[in-house]
Write a protein that holds these residues in place. Structure first.
Motif, PDB file in Angstrom:
ATOM      1  N   HIS A  53       0.770  -0.892   0.005  1.00 59.01           N
ATOM      2  CA  HIS A  53       0.184  -0.181  -0.069  1.00 59.01           C
ATOM      3  C   HIS A  53       1.196   1.482  -0.075  1.00 59.01           C
ATOM      4  O   HIS A  53       1.976   1.303   0.100  1.00 59.01           O
ATOM      5  CB  HIS A  53      -0.741  -0.117   1.437  1.00 59.01           C
ATOM      6  CG  HIS A  53      -0.392   0.261   2.483  1.00 59.01           C
ATOM      7  ND1 HIS A  53       1.026   0.635   3.208  1.00 59.01           N
ATOM      8  CD2 HIS A  53       0.255  -1.173   3.499  1.00 59.01           C
ATOM      9  CE1 HIS A  53       0.590   1.225   4.279  1.00 59.01           C
ATOM     10  NE2 HIS A  53       0.532  -0.298   3.985  1.00 59.01           N
ATOM     11  N   GLY A  54       0.478   2.360  -0.950  1.00 60.65           N
ATOM     12  CA  GLY A  54       1.044   3.527  -0.293  1.00 60.65           C
ATOM     13  C   GLY A  54       0.965   4.273   0.985  1.00 60.65           C
ATOM     14  O   GLY A  54       0.720   3.861   1.835  1.00 60.65           O
ATOM     15  N   LYS A  55       1.149   5.640  -0.217  1.00 60.06           N
ATOM     16  CA  LYS A  55       0.346   6.700   1.770  1.00 60.06           C
ATOM     17  C   LYS A  55      -0.570   6.789   2.078  1.00 60.06           C
ATOM     18  O   LYS A  55      -1.737   6.037   0.885  1.00 60.06           O
ATOM     19  CB  LYS A  55       1.556   8.333   1.423  1.00 60.06           C
ATOM     20  CG  LYS A  55       2.477   7.878   1.061  1.00 60.06           C
ATOM     21  CD  LYS A  55       3.175   9.432   1.010  1.00 60.06           C
ATOM     22  CE  LYS A  55       4.231   9.813   0.669  1.00 60.06           C
ATOM     23  NZ  LYS A  55       4.970  11.019   0.516  1.00 60.06           N
ATOM     24  N   ARG A  56      -1.392   7.041   3.325  1.00 55.25           N
ATOM     25  CA  ARG A  56      -2.734   6.899   3.442  1.00 55.25           C
ATOM     26  C   ARG A  56      -3.512   8.810   2.663  1.00 55.25           C
ATOM     27  O   ARG A  56      -2.940   9.136   2.654  1.00 55.25           O
ATOM     28  CB  ARG A  56      -3.459   6.610   5.099  1.00 55.25           C
ATOM     29  CG  ARG A  56      -2.985   5.557   5.424  1.00 55.25           C
ATOM     30  CD  ARG A  56      -3.685   5.286   6.818  1.00 55.25           C
ATOM     31  NE  ARG A  56      -2.326   5.879   7.680  1.00 55.25           N
ATOM     32  CZ  ARG A  56      -2.658   6.686   9.296  1.00 55.25           C
ATOM     33  NH1 ARG A  56      -3.934   6.961   9.089  1.00 55.25           N
ATOM     34  NH2 ARG A  56      -1.595   7.277   9.653  1.00 55.25           N
ATOM     35  N   THR A  57      -4.171   8.414   1.782  1.00 59.58           N
ATOM     36  CA  THR A  57      -4.450   9.420   1.211  1.00 59.58           C
ATOM     37  C   THR A  57      -6.326   8.723   1.370  1.00 59.58           C
ATOM     38  O   THR A  57      -7.144   7.751   0.851  1.00 59.58           O
ATOM     39  CB  THR A  57      -3.967   9.333  -0.084  1.00 59.58           C
ATOM     40  OG1 THR A  57      -4.894  10.901  -0.706  1.00 59.58           O
ATOM     41  CG2 THR A  57      -4.587   8.411  -0.485  1.00 59.58           C
ATOM     42  N   PRO A  58      -6.914   9.687   0.208  1.00 53.97           N
ATOM     43  CA  PRO A  58      -8.640   9.744  -0.722  1.00 53.97           C
ATOM     44  C   PRO A  58      -8.188   8.933  -1.270  1.00 53.97           C
ATOM     45  O   PRO A  58      -7.050   9.503  -1.610  1.00 53.97           O
ATOM     46  CB  PRO A  58      -9.539  10.953   0.578  1.00 53.97           C
ATOM     47  CG  PRO A  58      -7.687  12.210   1.609  1.00 53.97           C
ATOM     48  CD  PRO A  58      -6.446  11.306   0.670  1.00 53.97           C
ATOM     49  N   PHE A  59      -9.332   8.812  -1.487  1.00 58.05           N
ATOM     50  CA  PHE A  59      -9.498   7.878  -2.884  1.00 58.05           C
ATOM     51  C   PHE A  59     -10.660   7.169  -4.072  1.00 58.05           C
ATOM     52  O   PHE A  59     -11.641   7.339  -2.395  1.00 58.05           O
ATOM     53  CB  PHE A  59      -7.927   6.707  -3.361  1.00 58.05           C
ATOM     54  CG  PHE A  59      -8.519   5.850  -2.500  1.00 58.05           C
ATOM     55  CD1 PHE A  59      -9.907   4.944  -2.447  1.00 58.05           C
ATOM     56  CD2 PHE A  59      -7.918   5.310  -0.986  1.00 58.05           C
ATOM     57  CE1 PHE A  59      -9.892   4.077  -1.567  1.00 58.05           C
ATOM     58  CE2 PHE A  59      -8.402   4.733  -0.422  1.00 58.05           C
ATOM     59  CZ  PHE A  59      -9.051   3.717   0.037  1.00 58.05           C
ATOM     60  N   MET A  60     -11.079   7.624  -4.633  1.00 56.50           N
ATOM     61  CA  MET A  60     -12.035   6.865  -5.917  1.00 56.50           C
ATOM     62  C   MET A  60     -12.335   5.332  -5.230  1.00 56.50           C
ATOM     63  O   MET A  60     -11.890   4.989  -6.484  1.00 56.50           O
ATOM     64  CB  MET A  60     -11.868   7.149  -6.793  1.00 56.50           C
ATOM     65  CG  MET A  60     -13.564   7.698  -7.562  1.00 56.50           C
ATOM     66  SD  MET A  60     -14.635   9.177  -7.253  1.00 56.50           S
ATOM     67  CE  MET A  60     -13.717  10.516  -8.348  1.00 56.50           C
TER      68      MET A  60
ATOM     69  N   VAL B 263      -9.679   9.341   4.233  1.00 53.71           N
ATOM     70  CA  VAL B 263      -8.386   8.642   4.244  1.00 53.71           C
ATOM     71  C   VAL B 263      -8.484   7.237   4.509  1.00 53.71           C
ATOM     72  O   VAL B 263      -8.462   6.945   5.826  1.00 53.71           O
ATOM     73  CB  VAL B 263      -7.477   9.683   4.822  1.00 53.71           C
ATOM     74  CG1 VAL B 263      -5.725   9.186   5.232  1.00 53.71           C
ATOM     75  CG2 VAL B 263      -7.817  11.755   4.684  1.00 53.71           C
ATOM     76  N   ASP B 264      -7.398   6.917   4.063  1.00 51.02           N
ATOM     77  CA  ASP B 264      -7.690   5.112   3.977  1.00 51.02           C
ATOM     78  C   ASP B 264      -6.024   4.703   3.034  1.00 51.02           C
ATOM     79  O   ASP B 264      -5.602   5.767   2.653  1.00 51.02           O
ATOM     80  CB  ASP B 264      -8.426   4.480   3.677  1.00 51.02           C
ATOM     81  CG  ASP B 264      -9.179   3.325   4.187  1.00 51.02           C
ATOM     82  OD1 ASP B 264      -8.700   2.743   4.331  1.00 51.02           O
ATOM     83  OD2 ASP B 264     -10.775   3.202   3.948  1.00 51.02           O
ATOM     84  N   GLU B 265      -5.839   3.294   3.515  1.00 47.15           N
ATOM     85  CA  GLU B 265      -4.944   2.474   3.298  1.00 47.15           C
ATOM     86  C   GLU B 265      -5.862   2.383   2.103  1.00 47.15           C
ATOM     87  O   GLU B 265      -6.330   1.376   1.830  1.00 47.15           O
ATOM     88  CB  GLU B 265      -4.450   1.483   3.359  1.00 47.15           C
ATOM     89  CG  GLU B 265      -2.852   2.071   4.882  1.00 47.15           C
ATOM     90  CD  GLU B 265      -2.608   1.121   5.630  1.00 47.15           C
ATOM     91  OE1 GLU B 265      -1.845   0.840   6.311  1.00 47.15           O
ATOM     92  OE2 GLU B 265      -2.900  -0.529   5.514  1.00 47.15           O
ATOM     93  N   LEU B 266      -5.189   2.292   0.963  1.00 54.45           N
ATOM     94  CA  LEU B 266      -5.348   1.296  -0.489  1.00 54.45           C
ATOM     95  C   LEU B 266      -4.455   0.320  -0.955  1.00 54.45           C
ATOM     96  O   LEU B 266      -3.058   0.721  -1.237  1.00 54.45           O
ATOM     97  CB  LEU B 266      -5.185   1.917  -1.817  1.00 54.45           C
ATOM     98  CG  LEU B 266      -6.566   1.949  -2.952  1.00 54.45           C
ATOM     99  CD1 LEU B 266      -6.867   3.496  -3.903  1.00 54.45           C
ATOM    100  CD2 LEU B 266      -5.965   0.629  -3.808  1.00 54.45           C
ATOM    101  N   TYR B 267      -4.703  -1.008  -0.080  1.00 57.56           N
ATOM    102  CA  TYR B 267      -4.521  -2.432  -0.510  1.00 57.56           C
ATOM    103  C   TYR B 267      -3.937  -2.775  -2.007  1.00 57.56           C
ATOM    104  O   TYR B 267      -4.867  -2.639  -2.868  1.00 57.56           O
ATOM    105  CB  TYR B 267      -5.044  -3.348  -0.072  1.00 57.56           C
ATOM    106  CG  TYR B 267      -4.525  -3.569   1.691  1.00 57.56           C
ATOM    107  CD1 TYR B 267      -4.105  -2.447   2.559  1.00 57.56           C
ATOM    108  CD2 TYR B 267      -5.402  -4.666   2.570  1.00 57.56           C
ATOM    109  CE1 TYR B 267      -3.562  -2.735   3.975  1.00 57.56           C
ATOM    110  CE2 TYR B 267      -4.832  -5.060   3.494  1.00 57.56           C
ATOM    111  CZ  TYR B 267      -4.130  -3.883   3.832  1.00 57.56           C
ATOM    112  OH  TYR B 267      -4.207  -3.832   5.540  1.00 57.56           O
TER     113      TYR B 267
END
Length: 515
Positions: A174-181, A203-207
């Protein structure tokens, strides 16, 4: 006379959010579903996340949650022997040492025999050596997972499909925690059917780089793991369902910590996924674009108690009578002079104004065309007059949706049929969804008067739908599978190259919202 809960249909974000997320237990007449929430070990802060996962589930009024905690790391795991079969669904917030062989076997049997399971975030890091568990979750990460455990599975935008990649490599990143679509890839599943096509998660981890058997798996939604935040540059799975024997599994990679769990995207999908895992259906309310938006991640503290809102107000609906078309509460949604407030979607049919009516004209070789209201409606009574050329099939969409993620904007949702007699006028069709006729029994074929203006009325409250043509009741059904909010759409049906042209006319289009 029965009372029906009326949806709050304010365009304001806050009011809509309250409607979706702060429903009291009075919304559901069914007994709450029983949930066993497992924690006790995790490389994430389970002591903080378990209470808010519990609150997220219980505050929607659909669940009663019991928490079971394993022995700590290094403890005697043989003492962990929960009675899985006493619960409708098991939710895992666990990532730790292996359970005892007896408990693993009991869990496998519970799921295979028809139990429900929800795997939350780091729970997919667990049990890399447990074959059945990896089959249950479809894809997992870390724990030494690699190509030996199965492929990477990603959505490829250029191919418009999922691919399986067996190349060597570790499982889990996973990368940095961030908001995502969150992008819905299967809008026809009960979990996602009532959601917008895409929406932001807080803001979350995107696996990424998850690997596993990926058998009997249905990926419902993905997220793009951007390289600028340390991600993979791939569209990675976020929400999945898996069939294990007769059991149902919902796997969400969302929910890293308390801040991520505050994301409405996490809360709504967890609630809907848990209900589906327990029952195979979703009865929770649909969620619209004003609540789950593409512009900014919606946030709500799950620890906030349910609040009293306008959703607790009820109106009497006189189901046994035809709606009265008199009264000041009817609002015209067509001004009689131009197409302000309406937008054409799909197709190349033309729409014009003539003598106060909207006139739709067919275009050879065009797919179905729709002139759609810019406003969306939930519970309502609708009336209009219509006149159609013999030989043309038409209809009026209601509670319908168009998103770029679903068939590139294909208008879909319930439609009341318009057709020359003898025909199916007044019956209900699920446009664009492959469901076909919603009203499977159609004994009345002559309510529509050819070459005349015909008065239609549609009433929609919750999942109950009624239609009238020229004062005659045509349909009175429950339809829990269609969206319960969306736009109106005036359809001009596609025709063959050797047909037409045909025209259909609408006038006196009015709606009465039921709130």
């Amino acid at each position: 006379m029965p009372k029906y809960l009326m949806k709050h249909d304010s365009p304001r974000f806050a009011a809509t959010l309250l409607f979706v997320l702060m429903l009291g237990n009075t919304v559901f007449s069914k007994e709450p579903l029983s949930v066993l929430l497992v924690d006790g070990q995790n490389n994430h802060a389970w002591q903080q996340t378990t209470p808010v996962i519990k609150q997220t589930l219980e505050n929607c009024g659909r669940f009663k949650v019991d928490v079971v905690t394993t022995p700590p790391k290094g403890g005697d795991m043989s003492r962990f022997q929960p009675a899985f079969s006493d619960f409708d669904v098991v939710v895992s917030n666990y990532n730790g040492q292996s359970w005892s062989p007896e408990t693993r076997k009991a869990f496998e049997t519970y799921i295979a025999d028809g139990g429900g399971f929800v795997c939350v975030h780091a729970a997919d890091n667990s049990f890399s050596e447990w074959v059945a568990y990896n089959q249950m979750i479809g894809l997992g990460g870390w724990g030494g997972r690699s190509e030996k455990d199965g492929p990477y599975v990603r959505w490829k935008e250029d191919l418009q499909r999922f691919t399986r990649d067996d190349s060597p490599g570790k499982g889990g990143s996973h990368g940095k925690r961030t908001p995502f679509m969150v992008v819905v890839r299967n809008a026809n599943h009960p979990i996602t059917r009532g959601l917008p096509g895409s929406f932001m998660q807080h803001v979350d981890e995107l696996y990424g780089k998850l690997r596993g058997p990926a058998e009997n798996m249905n990926i419902l939604a993905t997220g793009f793991s951007a390289t600028e935040t340390g991600g993979t540059g791939e569209h990675e799975p976020l929400l999945m369902t898996i069939q294990f024997g007769n059991g149902r599994v919902f796997h969400t990679t969302l929910g890293h910590d308390v801040e991520a769990i505050k994301g409405v995207a996490f809360q709504v999908t967890l609630q809907r996924g848990t209900e589906w895992a327990a029952t195979g259906e979703v009865t929770l309310p649909d969620v619209d674009e004003q609540t789950l938006t593409q512009e900014q991640a919606a946030v709500k503290d799950p620890s906030d108690p349910p609040e009293q809102t306008n959703t607790e107000q009820t109106n009497d609906v006189a189901w046994e009578t035809t709606p009265n078309l008199e009264g000041e509460d009817w609002v015209s949604i067509y001004n009689g002079t131009d197409l302000s407030g309406w937008t054409q979607k799909n197709g190349t049919a033309t729409y014009r104004i003539e003598e106060g009516a909207i006139v739709g004209k067919t275009s050879q070789g065009s797919p179905n065309s729709f002139l759609c209201s810019d406003e969306s409606y939930g519970d309502f009574e609708l009336t209009f007059e219509v006149k159609v050329d013999n030989g043309l099939n038409s209809g009026v969409q209601f509670r319908s949706v168009s998103t770029k993620e679903f068939k590139n904007g294909r208008v879909h949702g319930p439609q009341v049929e318009i057709e020359s007699a003898p025909g199916e006028s007044g019956y209900l069709y699920s446009e664009g969804t492959s469901r076909g006729w919603i009203t499977t029994e159609q004994p009345i074929k002559d309510a529509f008067k050819n070459d005349q203006w015909n008065r239609y009325i549609v009433r929609a409250v919750g999942d109950r739908l009624q239609t009238w043509v020229n004062g005659q009741l045509i349909a009175d059904i429950a339809d829990p599978d269609s969206s319960q909010k969306g736009f109106f759409g005036l359809q001009v049906h596609g025709i063959g190259n050797d047909q037409g042209p045909f025209e259909v006319r609408w006038k006196d289009i009015r709606v009465r919202e039921l709130k």
